[in-house]
Design a protein around this motif. Structure first.
Motif, PDB file in Angstrom:
ATOM      1  N   PHE A   1      33.956  22.681  -0.355  1.00 50.29           N
ATOM      2  CA  PHE A   1      33.650  23.389  -2.159  1.00 50.29           C
ATOM      3  C   PHE A   1      34.852  21.807  -2.610  1.00 50.29           C
ATOM      4  CE2 PHE A   1      35.927  25.041  -6.007  1.00 50.29           C
ATOM      5  CZ  PHE A   1      35.119  26.341  -6.136  1.00 50.29           C
ATOM      6  N   LYS A   2      36.060  21.426  -2.505  1.00 46.54           N
ATOM      7  CA  LYS A   2      36.252  20.829  -3.164  1.00 46.54           C
ATOM      8  C   LYS A   2      35.634  18.855  -3.247  1.00 46.54           C
ATOM      9  CE  LYS A   2      41.202  21.978  -2.467  1.00 46.54           C
ATOM     10  NZ  LYS A   2      41.369  22.022  -3.537  1.00 46.54           N
ATOM     11  N   LEU A   3      35.050  18.786  -2.356  1.00 47.36           N
ATOM     12  CA  LEU A   3      33.834  17.839  -2.444  1.00 47.36           C
ATOM     13  C   LEU A   3      32.657  18.178  -3.135  1.00 47.36           C
ATOM     14  CD1 LEU A   3      34.275  16.576   1.607  1.00 47.36           C
ATOM     15  CD2 LEU A   3      35.516  15.348  -1.137  1.00 47.36           C
TER      16      LEU A   3
ATOM     17  N   ALA B   1      35.591  32.137  -6.559  1.00 42.41           N
ATOM     18  CA  ALA B   1      34.443  31.786  -6.401  1.00 42.41           C
ATOM     19  C   ALA B   1      34.966  30.549  -5.169  1.00 42.41           C
ATOM     20  CB  ALA B   1      33.902  30.946  -7.665  1.00 42.41           C
ATOM     21  N   PHE B   2      35.674  29.740  -5.327  1.00 44.55           N
ATOM     22  CA  PHE B   2      36.583  28.978  -4.583  1.00 44.55           C
ATOM     23  C   PHE B   2      36.793  30.034  -3.058  1.00 44.55           C
ATOM     24  CE2 PHE B   2      40.441  28.087  -2.405  1.00 44.55           C
ATOM     25  CZ  PHE B   2      40.341  26.793  -1.559  1.00 44.55           C
ATOM     26  N   SER B   3      37.432  31.296  -3.033  1.00 38.55           N
ATOM     27  CA  SER B   3      37.267  31.503  -1.790  1.00 38.55           C
ATOM     28  C   SER B   3      35.926  32.071  -1.141  1.00 38.55           C
ATOM     29  CB  SER B   3      38.088  33.180  -2.250  1.00 38.55           C
ATOM     30  OG  SER B   3      39.718  32.657  -2.799  1.00 38.55           O
ATOM     31  N   LYS B   4      35.190  32.955  -1.886  1.00 36.45           N
ATOM     32  CA  LYS B   4      33.604  33.055  -1.375  1.00 36.45           C
ATOM     33  C   LYS B   4      33.584  32.132  -1.380  1.00 36.45           C
ATOM     34  CE  LYS B   4      29.737  34.682  -2.668  1.00 36.45           C
ATOM     35  NZ  LYS B   4      28.672  35.457  -3.885  1.00 36.45           N
ATOM     36  N   PHE B   5      33.312  30.685  -1.241  1.00 42.24           N
ATOM     37  CA  PHE B   5      33.053  29.745  -0.525  1.00 42.24           C
ATOM     38  C   PHE B   5      33.856  29.892   0.765  1.00 42.24           C
ATOM     39  CE2 PHE B   5      31.585  25.433   0.525  1.00 42.24           C
ATOM     40  CZ  PHE B   5      30.882  24.946  -0.168  1.00 42.24           C
ATOM     41  N   ALA B   6      35.186  29.125   0.390  1.00 41.21           N
ATOM     42  CA  ALA B   6      36.039  29.274   1.352  1.00 41.21           C
ATOM     43  C   ALA B   6      35.737  29.881   3.113  1.00 41.21           C
ATOM     44  CB  ALA B   6      37.352  29.588   1.046  1.00 41.21           C
ATOM     45  N   PHE B   7      35.552  31.705   2.804  1.00 40.95           N
ATOM     46  CA  PHE B   7      35.254  32.735   3.677  1.00 40.95           C
ATOM     47  C   PHE B   7      33.730  32.611   4.617  1.00 40.95           C
ATOM     48  CE2 PHE B   7      39.010  33.401   1.977  1.00 40.95           C
ATOM     49  CZ  PHE B   7      40.064  32.848   2.423  1.00 40.95           C
TER      50      PHE B   7
ATOM     51  N   ILE C   1      37.447  27.751   7.777  1.00 39.95           N
ATOM     52  CA  ILE C   1      37.844  27.851   6.685  1.00 39.95           C
ATOM     53  C   ILE C   1      38.497  26.420   6.197  1.00 39.95           C
ATOM     54  CG2 ILE C   1      40.001  29.190   5.320  1.00 39.95           C
ATOM     55  CD1 ILE C   1      39.698  31.856   7.144  1.00 39.95           C
ATOM     56  N   TRP C   2      38.816  25.608   6.989  1.00 41.07           N
ATOM     57  CA  TRP C   2      39.372  24.439   6.106  1.00 41.07           C
ATOM     58  C   TRP C   2      38.812  23.789   5.882  1.00 41.07           C
ATOM     59  CZ3 TRP C   2      39.133  19.329   6.563  1.00 41.07           C
ATOM     60  CH2 TRP C   2      40.069  18.248   6.560  1.00 41.07           C
ATOM     61  N   LYS C   3      37.479  23.579   7.120  1.00 33.99           N
ATOM     62  CA  LYS C   3      35.746  23.235   6.629  1.00 33.99           C
ATOM     63  C   LYS C   3      35.526  23.331   4.943  1.00 33.99           C
ATOM     64  CE  LYS C   3      36.017  20.125  10.765  1.00 33.99           C
ATOM     65  NZ  LYS C   3      34.912  19.719  11.990  1.00 33.99           N
ATOM     66  N   ASN C   4      35.394  24.485   5.403  1.00 29.10           N
ATOM     67  CA  ASN C   4      34.220  24.764   4.080  1.00 29.10           C
ATOM     68  C   ASN C   4      35.347  24.682   2.706  1.00 29.10           C
ATOM     69  OD1 ASN C   4      32.066  26.625   5.144  1.00 29.10           O
ATOM     70  ND2 ASN C   4      33.348  28.700   5.301  1.00 29.10           N
ATOM     71  N   ILE C   5      36.490  25.057   2.466  1.00 27.56           N
ATOM     72  CA  ILE C   5      37.483  24.748   1.342  1.00 27.56           C
ATOM     73  C   ILE C   5      36.975  23.119   1.226  1.00 27.56           C
ATOM     74  CG2 ILE C   5      39.959  23.752   1.187  1.00 27.56           C
ATOM     75  CD1 ILE C   5      40.378  26.286   2.873  1.00 27.56           C
ATOM     76  N   ALA C   6      37.227  22.416   1.840  1.00 29.56           N
ATOM     77  CA  ALA C   6      37.225  21.170   1.471  1.00 29.56           C
ATOM     78  C   ALA C   6      35.353  20.399   1.945  1.00 29.56           C
ATOM     79  CB  ALA C   6      37.129  20.202   3.624  1.00 29.56           C
TER      80      ALA C   6
ATOM     81  N   VAL D   1      33.827  19.344  -7.564  1.00 32.39           N
ATOM     82  CA  VAL D   1      34.782  18.950  -8.323  1.00 32.39           C
ATOM     83  C   VAL D   1      35.159  19.579  -8.971  1.00 32.39           C
ATOM     84  CG1 VAL D   1      35.546  16.520  -9.112  1.00 32.39           C
ATOM     85  CG2 VAL D   1      34.304  16.618  -6.986  1.00 32.39           C
ATOM     86  N   GLU D   2      34.702  19.687 -10.386  1.00 27.67           N
ATOM     87  CA  GLU D   2      35.361  19.911 -11.577  1.00 27.67           C
ATOM     88  C   GLU D   2      36.330  21.783 -10.766  1.00 27.67           C
ATOM     89  OE1 GLU D   2      35.125  19.107 -14.783  1.00 27.67           O
ATOM     90  OE2 GLU D   2      34.606  16.858 -13.426  1.00 27.67           O
ATOM     91  N   GLU D   3      35.205  22.793 -10.388  1.00 25.82           N
ATOM     92  CA  GLU D   3      36.523  23.869 -10.300  1.00 25.82           C
ATOM     93  C   GLU D   3      37.778  23.352  -9.680  1.00 25.82           C
ATOM     94  OE1 GLU D   3      33.000  23.451 -10.397  1.00 25.82           O
ATOM     95  OE2 GLU D   3      31.758  25.056 -11.316  1.00 25.82           O
ATOM     96  N   ALA D   4      37.584  22.600  -8.911  1.00 32.50           N
ATOM     97  CA  ALA D   4      38.453  22.123  -7.443  1.00 32.50           C
ATOM     98  C   ALA D   4      39.465  21.718  -8.164  1.00 32.50           C
ATOM     99  CB  ALA D   4      37.990  21.316  -6.487  1.00 32.50           C
ATOM    100  N   MET D   5      39.422  20.434  -9.327  1.00 35.94           N
ATOM    101  CA  MET D   5      40.076  19.476 -10.001  1.00 35.94           C
ATOM    102  C   MET D   5      41.249  20.825 -10.841  1.00 35.94           C
ATOM    103  SD  MET D   5      38.483  16.380 -11.140  1.00 35.94           S
ATOM    104  CE  MET D   5      39.691  15.789 -11.984  1.00 35.94           C
ATOM    105  N   PHE D   6      40.119  21.773 -11.459  1.00 40.02           N
ATOM    106  CA  PHE D   6      40.987  23.165 -12.537  1.00 40.02           C
ATOM    107  C   PHE D   6      41.750  23.473 -10.881  1.00 40.02           C
ATOM    108  CE2 PHE D   6      41.237  26.727 -14.036  1.00 40.02           C
ATOM    109  CZ  PHE D   6      41.517  26.786 -15.319  1.00 40.02           C
ATOM    110  N   LEU D   7      41.297  23.906 -10.200  1.00 38.33           N
ATOM    111  CA  LEU D   7      42.430  24.464  -9.468  1.00 38.33           C
ATOM    112  C   LEU D   7      43.619  24.143  -8.370  1.00 38.33           C
ATOM    113  CD1 LEU D   7      40.268  26.443  -6.645  1.00 38.33           C
ATOM    114  CD2 LEU D   7      41.933  27.140  -9.320  1.00 38.33           C
TER     115      LEU D   7
END
Length: 192
Positions: free
Chosen positions: A96-98, A67-73, A89-94, A101-107
């Protein structure tokens, strides 16, 4: 409600409970009994979907990484310039992490634990292949530093997790200006 949708609801509840417990208590303080209780299913139900706790953790990791990667790309195109592609990619990752949050913390926790087995880590890494390909292209074009992708990730992507954690703790606020500053620092850390 069909049996399939009830089954999917139960499995999703188990995933959510796992993420929540791991984020709040760590991997070892998230026993199957607590996961089942939080998901409001019987402990035996877990074993309909997962072989054991290791399988549960690995599967949740792979699913969240996907799910993270789908969002990132999203919106990424292989014909972007290296710099434009990395910024996308970088801004998509940022984002996603914002937002997730729960999924980002888990990763983030998964990145720092031996609980995730090596085959699952390799599977998770496959989801990042477009970024790895972009970096490789950037290295061939003389734009990206000729270092390991682990170094590139550590200096350009991983700091987002740190900033997210500081925001979660109320110590720092990631405003749009800060996001742009962080992106510039990430790009400058990997470009030649």
């Amino acid at each position: 409600m069909s049996a399939v949708s009830k089954s999917q609801i139960k499995k999703e509840a188990l995933v959510r409970a796992t993420i929540n417990l791991v984020n709040n208590n760590g991997f070892h303080a998230a026993p199957m009994s607590k996961i089942a209780k939080m998901a409001e299913v019987s402990p035996g139900t877990i074993y309909l979907y997962f072989e054991n706790k290791q399988d549960l953790i690995n599967q949740v990791y792979i699913d969240v990484k996907a799910a993270f990667s789908k969002f990132a790309f999203k919106d990424y195109q292989e014909d972007f310039s290296v710099e434009k592609g990395f910024e996308n990619i970088w801004k998509n990752i940022a984002e996603f992490k914002l937002k997730e949050v729960e999924e980002a913390m888990f990763l983030s926790q998964c990145d720092n634990t031996p609980m995730i087995d090596e085959p699952s880590r390799k599977e998770g890494l496959k989801h990042l292949q477009p970024l790895l390909n972009l970096w490789e292209r950037g290295q061939k074009e003389g734009i990206i530093k000729p270092v390991s992708p682990y170094m590139l990730y550590a200096f350009s992507i991983y700091p987002i997790a740190f900033l997210m954690n500081m925001q979660q703790r109320g110590l720092y606020e990631l405003t749009p200006v800060h996001i742009n500053e962080a992106y510039e620092m990430a790009w400058n850390s990997i470009k030649i």
